[in-house]
Design an enzyme around this catalytic site. Structure first.
Site, PDB file in Angstrom:
ATOM      1  CB  VAL A 103      -1.100   0.050   1.290  1.00  0.00           C
ATOM      2  CG1 VAL A 103      -1.900   1.238   1.192  1.00  0.00           C
ATOM      3  CG2 VAL A 103      -1.632  -1.281   1.325  1.00  0.00           C
ATOM      4  CG  ASP A 212     -10.408 -10.448   7.766  1.00  0.00           C
ATOM      5  OD1 ASP A 212     -10.269 -11.094   9.106  1.00  0.00           O
ATOM      6  OD2 ASP A 212      -9.594 -10.299   7.146  1.00  0.00           O
ATOM      7  N   PRO A 215      -9.870  -5.025  14.512  1.00  0.00           N
ATOM      8  CG  PRO A 215      -9.236  -5.166  16.542  1.00  0.00           C
ATOM      9  CD  PRO A 215      -9.924  -6.020  15.653  1.00  0.00           C
TER      10      PRO A 215
END
Length: 893
Positions: A103, A212, A215
């Site tokens: 990313v 899924d 946090p």
């Protein structure tokens, strides 16, 4: 043996073996596996699955399977260098690495905006299943356009081989990163969980299950809202069939073990309630700082989820209501949990009232720390006209009673949500599709009488009417979309109509209706819709839907045109609406709907236009009385009468009683918001905010409810929270927060910032093609003069007074506006005289004298108290505590 029928005592040998297997080297693992299978052949398949699932991650899965094997990726793929380009995106920096890919922070060189760019790894490039999953994530995420879900912009290929997609770049941190600093406060927990629930409502409405949620996949933005990330392993709900159930534990690789629902572990078919369970695990962790079912090894974690309760620490000091919510979220049996994310949100809204007030004040500005780590930009640019209605405090709430979605209840399995898009004209006409809008509004009102159908309000469908119907339906969270075109020729009406199923992504039916009678066309369409989505509706309800309220065709045509014009909050259209409604009731004195429409249009004229209240309100009240005489329980007439009693008669008891009665008859998000407006302005702020919570629970994606919540927080003198809340609304429209953000700024004495906001409001109004002339514009001018005077710039403030007088030569300027500037200049005798004129004229702005902080300097003075007494606001004003007075008042003293 399938896990569905595995007894609890089977876990002990499996757990013991698995723990030893994890600690062994490769050769020993083979031996341990052979011995275990020989001794426990019934558990062989599950041992195989555990071994496969644990091969690349030790202990319990702490990262999603698609991001596993980070070390191998690092060795294989070097990061793309800063300055290199992927399609139209220039790499700025690497943000994160994972097994699925990298990313990056990148810049879109075309639009000059920063984005998050996710590039598939080379190892995944040769894996057809991974590529498919990657692209599927892009496709599914693109179908969701919601402020609590990360937004997808683009998808493409690097060098024709490696896939990438582009998302918004968020400023803040993941919930996982925040949890590394310890548990959250109860207020923070409710805030984050509520935002996640809102995102899940939208996803589930589109048929998507996240599967899924954890946090790592929840992002806390600096602007306030939490966003759900990565629907990478989401699965369309209608594709999750029993035939796809895995026969062993291999299904666990599609989710992080500590947050799996029991049915996921067992390999059962799953639905939205699996996400509800995962949210419960996340909420538990936010409260305690530890996983609800986290254990040292995978098999122990799975066993805990299936058979062990999650116990909140007694030292956590959690409100009892929140404990109850957590317990229900974590019920082992899906049918014992909350049945939808909408139910979860409603429960969380109830919890908020029990959260400590001081903590709640810090809720919207909770420090999320960290640096820019992921995607962030506004989600939706709404039409400017919708936001201009909020410039004059109360205009938007006034419109609520026209756009009332009857029975606007949270979606359940039995409740179908219908979006009716205004039809298009063929060929296009010069009247901006007024008949089409009028027909849509009346059709919405009638279909809302079916309790098993939730019909979205016209205000919602107008925002997306120019988009592809299926895309519009997904944005609105609708199950079905009704759309079509109208052709008018020699008095006849031809309607080409189709009903679309958003979930099935297909046409349910398509037909042509041709008649010289508007009512017959509507009835025929309604009949087809009912047969498709509510075939069990009784004959009585069908007759109520079919009844036009009048046998006079010309009266009905006039009524439709009145409905179309009243949907536009400006003087010209409202006057046309009045004329059309008067034509309708002139032809049929017994037409209750037309009398109610007339009451609505006349009541709005002094608010959205520039009429004097004493010139229109008596007629509005008479029209509402006539409608109620014909139909005592007419919701719109009751609401109109109630709001007249509130704004112009200052009879608050009657206002609340009538509006609550209207709510009982037709419960809706908009009705709750209207009641909130009444309660807030008479000092019952917590009750008002509770009504806003109910409105948002019923319609989570409705930006107007969020906007007015900021206004009510301001009137409750919770300025920091109001500002933080309003700043967060920039995601809807960058222009929007300036319209009401200046109120808390003025109350805090931040006059320069408020002045800049005022000037921007005036510029926006000036560019709005005179959509809302008169009072909104003069109110913005008055606030600019107020800020100038408070900054000590007397000459510019005096010029604003002159401008207001000039502006009022050919239109009505509320004396309240002039009084604001005079008061800021210290000319209080003149200001009080203008306020007396406002009371005499029944100026609708008078209602704000009781709570608006700008008048704090005059509170408890005899002259001001006398004015408040005349407006029935003295007790409201006296209830304000000295320590709540605004900074401007304190500095003046």
């Amino acid at each position: 043996m399938h896990m569905t029928d595995m007894p609890p005592d089977s876990w002990e040998p499996l757990s013991t073996w698995h723990n030893a297997w994890l600690e062994a080297d490769v050769a020993q693992r083979e031996r341990l596996h052979r011995e275990f299978v020989a001794n426990h052949p019934e558990l062989a398949a599950d041992a195989d699955a555990l071994a496969a699932a644990s091969a690349t991650v030790g202990g319990f899965l702490d990262v999603p399977a698609i991001l596993a094997n980070v070390q191998a990726l690092a060795e294989e793929d070097a990061p793309l260098p800063a300055g290199s380009q992927v399609g139209p995106y220039r790499i700025v920096a690497l943000l994160a690495r994972g097994g699925m890919g990298d990313v990056y922070r990148a810049t879109d060189v075309r639009l000059r905006r920063d984005v998050a760019l996710k590039v598939l790894s080379r190892s995944a490039a040769g894996d057809a299943e991974r590529i498919e999953r990657f692209v599927r994530e892009a496709q599914w995420t693109a179908s969701l356009d919601h402020p609590n879900i990360v937004r997808l912009y683009d998808v493409g290929l690097v060098d024709g081989q490696r896939a990438y997609f582009v998302e918004e770049l968020l400023d803040g941190e993941t919930l996982r990163h925040r949890l590394s600093r310890g548990p959250l406060t109860s207020a923070e927990v409710v805030h984050v969980a509520s935002d996640v629930a809102r995102g899940l409502i939208a996803a589930h409405a589109a048929g998507l299950i996240h599967r899924d949620l954890k946090p790592e996949n929840i992002f806390l933005t600096r602007s306030g809202p939490a966003k759900i990330l990565d629907f990478g392993i989401a699965k369309l709900e209608h594709e999750t069939k029993t035939a796809e159930r895995p026969s062993t534990l291999t299904g666990i690789v599609l989710g992080t073990s500590a947050y799996l629902a029991p049915e996921q572990i067992r390999g059962s078919a799953i639905d939205a309630r699996a996400d509800v369970f995962a949210l419960g695990s996340v909420v538990f962790e936010m409260i305690t700082g530890r996983r609800a079912f986290g254990r040292d090894h995978l098999v122990d974690t799975l066993h805990a989820i299936l058979y062990e309760p999650a116990v909140l620490d007694s030292a956590a000091a959690v409100p009892s209501k929140l404990t109850g919510v957590v317990n229900r979220l974590l019920e082992k049996a899906p049918e014992a949990r909350f049945q939808s994310a909408a139910d979860v949100l409603a429960a969380l809204e109830e919890v908020e009232s029990s959260v400590d007030t001081a903590t709640a004040e810090r809720l919207a500005r909770a420090a999320v720390g960290g640096s820019t780590a992921h995607r962030g930009e506004r989600v939706r640019r709404s039409p400017l006209r919708a936001w201009l209605a909020v410039v004059a405090v109360g205009v938007a709430a006034t419109m609520a009673w026209h756009y009332r979605p009857s029975r606007n209840l949270p979606a359940t399995d039995a409740l179908k949500t219908l979006a009716v898009l205004p039809f298009t004209s063929v060929p296009p006409r010069g009247d901006d599709g007024l008949l089409e809008i009028g027909l849509a509004e009346v059709f919405i009102t009638r279909m809302s009488r079916i309790e098993s159908v939730r019909v979205l309000p016209l205000s919602a469908t107008l925002r997306v009417q120019r988009e592809d119907p299926l895309s519009a339906g997904r944005q609105l969270g609708a199950d079905y979309v009704l759309t079509g075109s109208l052709q008018r020729d020699a008095g006849r009406l031809r309607a080409d109509v189709k009903l679309l199923s958003v979930r099935a992504n297909n046409v349910v039916w398509q037909d042509t209706f041709d008649d010289d009678d508007r009512v017959s066309v509507q009835d025929a369409i309604a009949g087809r819709v009912i047969e498709a989505i509510a075939p069990h509706v009784s004959g009585g309800v069908r007759r109520r839907i079919a009844s036009p309220g009048t046998a006079d065709r010309e009266a009905y045509e006039a009524y439709l045109n009145g409905r179309a014009h009243v949907s536009r909050p400006n003087r010209s259209d409202l006057n046309k609406a009045v004329d059309y409604f008067r034509t309708a009731v002139g032809r049929d004195q017994g037409f209750a709907d037309a009398w109610a429409g007339l009451a609505l249009a006349l009541r709005m004229l002094p608010i959205a236009g520039d009429e004097r209240p004493i010139d229109t309100i008596p007629a509005a009240k008479a029209a509402a009385d006539r409608a109620l005489a014909l139909e005592p329980d007419h919701p719109e007439a009751l609401a109109a009468h109630g709001m007249i009693a509130f704004y112009f008669d200052w009879d608050f008891e009657t206002a609340e009683r009538l509006v609550r009665r209207a709510l009982d008859l037709e419960p809706s998000a908009l009705a709750h918001l209207g009641l909130a407006h009444i309660l807030s302005n008479i000092g019952r702020h917590e009750e008002a905010l509770a009504q806003v919570k109910r409105a948002r629970a019923l319609d989570p994606a409705w930006p107007l409810a969020r906007a007015l919540e900021g206004q009510f927080l301001f009137l409750a003198r919770r300025y920091d929270k109001a500002l933080a809340h309003l700043d967060g609304l920039a995601q809807y429209d960058p222009n929007f927060p300036t319209l009401i953000r200046l109120y808390p700024l003025l109350a805090q004495g931040r006059y320069q910032a408020a002045l800049e906001a005022c000037e921007r409001v005036e510029a926006l109004l000036a560019r709005s093609d005179n959509t809302m002339p008169g009072q909104p514009f003069s109110f913005a001018m008055a606030l600019r003069g107020y800020a100038l005077a408070k900054l000590g710039k007397r000459a510019p403030a005096e010029r604003v007074l002159q401008q207001l007088h000039a502006f009022g030569r050919d239109r009505y300027i509320p004396p309240y506006h002039l009084a604001l500037v005079l008061h800021a200049l210290g000319r209080n005798d003149e200001a009080l005289e203008r306020l007396r004129e406002a009371v005499d004229a029944r100026d609708w702005f008078v209602i704000f004298l009781g709570t608006d902080p700008k008048w704090d300097e005059l509170r408890s003075t005899p002259a001001f108290d006398a004015l408040l007494s005349r407006a029935n606001l003295l007790e409201v004003s006296r209830a304000i505590k000295p320590e709540q007075m605004s900074r401007s008042a304190a500095s003046a003293r």
